[in-house]
Write a protein that holds these residues in place. Sequence first.
Motif, PDB file in Angstrom:
ATOM      1  N   ILE A 231      10.459   7.748  -0.620  1.00  0.00           N
ATOM      2  CA  ILE A 231      10.644   6.807   0.487  1.00  0.00           C
ATOM      3  C   ILE A 231      11.851   5.907   0.212  1.00  0.00           C
ATOM      4  CG2 ILE A 231       9.622   4.878   1.757  1.00  0.00           C
ATOM      5  CD1 ILE A 231       8.338   7.578   2.330  1.00  0.00           C
ATOM      6  N   ASN A 267      13.071  10.581   8.235  1.00  0.00           N
ATOM      7  CA  ASN A 267      13.437   9.325   7.565  1.00  0.00           C
ATOM      8  C   ASN A 267      14.241   8.410   8.489  1.00  0.00           C
ATOM      9  OD1 ASN A 267      15.559  11.241   7.366  1.00  0.00           O
ATOM     10  ND2 ASN A 267      16.430  10.248   5.551  1.00  0.00           N
ATOM     11  N   LYS A 294       6.175  12.089  12.823  1.00  0.00           N
ATOM     12  CA  LYS A 294       5.942  10.763  12.267  1.00  0.00           C
ATOM     13  C   LYS A 294       7.222  10.232  11.626  1.00  0.00           C
ATOM     14  CE  LYS A 294       1.007  11.161  11.116  1.00  0.00           C
ATOM     15  NZ  LYS A 294       0.015  11.115  10.007  1.00  0.00           N
ATOM     16  N   ARG A 296       8.541   8.952   8.432  1.00  0.00           N
ATOM     17  CA  ARG A 296       8.123   9.050   7.035  1.00  0.00           C
ATOM     18  C   ARG A 296       8.103   7.692   6.331  1.00  0.00           C
ATOM     19  NH1 ARG A 296       8.197  13.108   3.719  1.00  0.00           N
ATOM     20  NH2 ARG A 296       9.417  14.418   5.128  1.00  0.00           N
ATOM     21  N   ASP A 297       9.101   6.868   6.648  1.00  0.00           N
ATOM     22  CA  ASP A 297       9.320   5.636   5.885  1.00  0.00           C
ATOM     23  C   ASP A 297       9.083   4.380   6.719  1.00  0.00           C
ATOM     24  OD1 ASP A 297      11.456   6.138   7.535  1.00  0.00           O
ATOM     25  OD2 ASP A 297      12.940   6.274   5.931  1.00  0.00           O
ATOM     26  N   ILE A 298       8.091   4.427   7.613  1.00  0.00           N
ATOM     27  CA  ILE A 298       7.804   3.266   8.460  1.00  0.00           C
ATOM     28  C   ILE A 298       7.446   2.045   7.617  1.00  0.00           C
ATOM     29  CG2 ILE A 298       5.358   3.827   8.735  1.00  0.00           C
ATOM     30  CD1 ILE A 298       7.763   2.351  11.406  1.00  0.00           C
ATOM     31  N   SER A 299       7.022   2.251   6.378  1.00  0.00           N
ATOM     32  CA  SER A 299       6.681   1.128   5.493  1.00  0.00           C
ATOM     33  C   SER A 299       7.885   0.244   5.190  1.00  0.00           C
ATOM     34  CB  SER A 299       6.092   1.654   4.178  1.00  0.00           C
ATOM     35  OG  SER A 299       7.023   2.486   3.502  1.00  0.00           O
ATOM     36  N   LEU A 300       9.099   0.747   5.457  1.00  0.00           N
ATOM     37  CA  LEU A 300      10.319  -0.018   5.184  1.00  0.00           C
ATOM     38  C   LEU A 300      10.801  -0.807   6.399  1.00  0.00           C
ATOM     39  CD1 LEU A 300      12.375   2.728   3.259  1.00  0.00           C
ATOM     40  CD2 LEU A 300      10.842   0.994   2.298  1.00  0.00           C
ATOM     41  N   ASP A 302      10.260  -3.584   7.759  1.00  0.00           N
ATOM     42  CA  ASP A 302      10.568  -5.014   7.639  1.00  0.00           C
ATOM     43  C   ASP A 302      11.964  -5.271   7.085  1.00  0.00           C
ATOM     44  OD1 ASP A 302       8.145  -5.864   8.677  1.00  0.00           O
ATOM     45  OD2 ASP A 302       7.142  -5.822   6.728  1.00  0.00           O
ATOM     46  N   GLN A 303      12.612  -4.234   6.551  1.00  0.00           N
ATOM     47  CA  GLN A 303      13.972  -4.403   6.033  1.00  0.00           C
ATOM     48  C   GLN A 303      15.021  -4.410   7.145  1.00  0.00           C
ATOM     49  OE1 GLN A 303      15.086  -1.955   2.656  1.00  0.00           O
ATOM     50  NE2 GLN A 303      12.955  -1.816   1.957  1.00  0.00           N
ATOM     51  N   ASP A 328       4.240   4.964  15.034  1.00  0.00           N
ATOM     52  CA  ASP A 328       5.340   4.471  14.197  1.00  0.00           C
ATOM     53  C   ASP A 328       6.477   3.914  15.050  1.00  0.00           C
ATOM     54  OD1 ASP A 328       3.935   5.307  11.985  1.00  0.00           O
ATOM     55  OD2 ASP A 328       5.015   7.202  11.778  1.00  0.00           O
ATOM     56  N   LYS A 331       5.476   0.544  16.449  1.00  0.00           N
ATOM     57  CA  LYS A 331       5.606  -0.490  15.422  1.00  0.00           C
ATOM     58  C   LYS A 331       7.066  -0.871  15.220  1.00  0.00           C
ATOM     59  CE  LYS A 331       4.325  -1.675  10.677  1.00  0.00           C
ATOM     60  NZ  LYS A 331       3.575  -1.254   9.460  1.00  0.00           N
TER      61      LYS A 331
END
Length: 364
Positions: A231, A267, A294, A296-300, A302-303, A328, A331
């Motif tokens: 990720i 990504n 999807k 893949r890196d939706i966790s990022l 906030d950057q 995703d 979000k």
Amino acid sequence: MSFCIYAQSPEQLYFRAGYRSVGELKIDSTKQFFTLPMSYGEDEILTLPEAETISRLQIDSVLLVYTDHPKDFDFSSLNINRIEAFSKWFDGSIDDPVIRWRIIKQTQGVSKRDFEKMFHGIVVYYRKHPRKESTPEEENKRKKQIEHRFDHLVKKKLHVEDHVNSNTAEIFSEHRDKWNKIVVVSDWTGSMYPYTLDLLSWLIQERAQDQVIGFVFFNDGDTKLSNQKVIGETYGVYHIRSSKVMPVMNLMASVKNKGDGGDLPENDIEALIYAQKEFPDANTFVLIGDNQSKVRDISLVDQLKRPVEIILNYADEDKNGIPYIVSDYKKLALVTGGNIYVNKQSFSTIDEIKSTRSLQLNDQ
């Protein structure tokens, strides 16, 4: 020797045009000119001027420039193909009796490397003139001609047959007065090709290339296997600071050849972070995303520090016409303050975005 040629075909023009042999061509820089470079032994135009420039030219003369290597080789077939490539972008140029054509052979070299370093291609001397207002019929004809040339180029450069899709272009057209200094971040994997090609064609037809300052293409790690993808460091992200058709299409071809990531998740966020870093001067970031994959890196997410305008390829709808959108992307829009565009609908407010259906892709 007369240089006024009433040519009916590239072949006829080639054998009728004025001919001159020189050591190495020296372009007359006291005149207005542009070049259409081609590689040694090739007939593909590597760089084209802006569509806006093409539409306002009054061409005075054209030089077809090649090198005499291998010595005394018959270059007629190659050079005829070069003239044909030129004529596809400059309608009437081989039939216009006002335009002077010359064939220039360069001879000053010993080795193949010497000749490869020389210029090959077309030199155009021109005068600019104010563009006259076109009638609706003339404008429609102009756009159809550009579309035809673009189709030919896509098939030749990208080997993509079916790229007709007006989805992206329609959204850009609607926001033409609001979006500027745009960076387009595009999912450049198989099924997504039509959505960015559609935009590139529209930019040329509408003389709107100056609205886009660059493109970022991502393919989720080139040919990496799923277990090799980290990720934020999946890579397979490439950019260009240009909206000119040939440089952009060259990058498209390069990224296409590097692979399509293999698995389905993409990504997107890594590409958006990359875009916002490479283009700090941009005003608008537009993501062309795949609503069947999807992020893949939706966790990022906030950057990301700038709003993202999200154009999705397609969405199924419920009985009330509400689209199913991968959560995703919802979000991404909510976190960055962006908007979502899909199926000729737009979702801008928090309530509108939340009102869409969530598409579950559990098999990814």
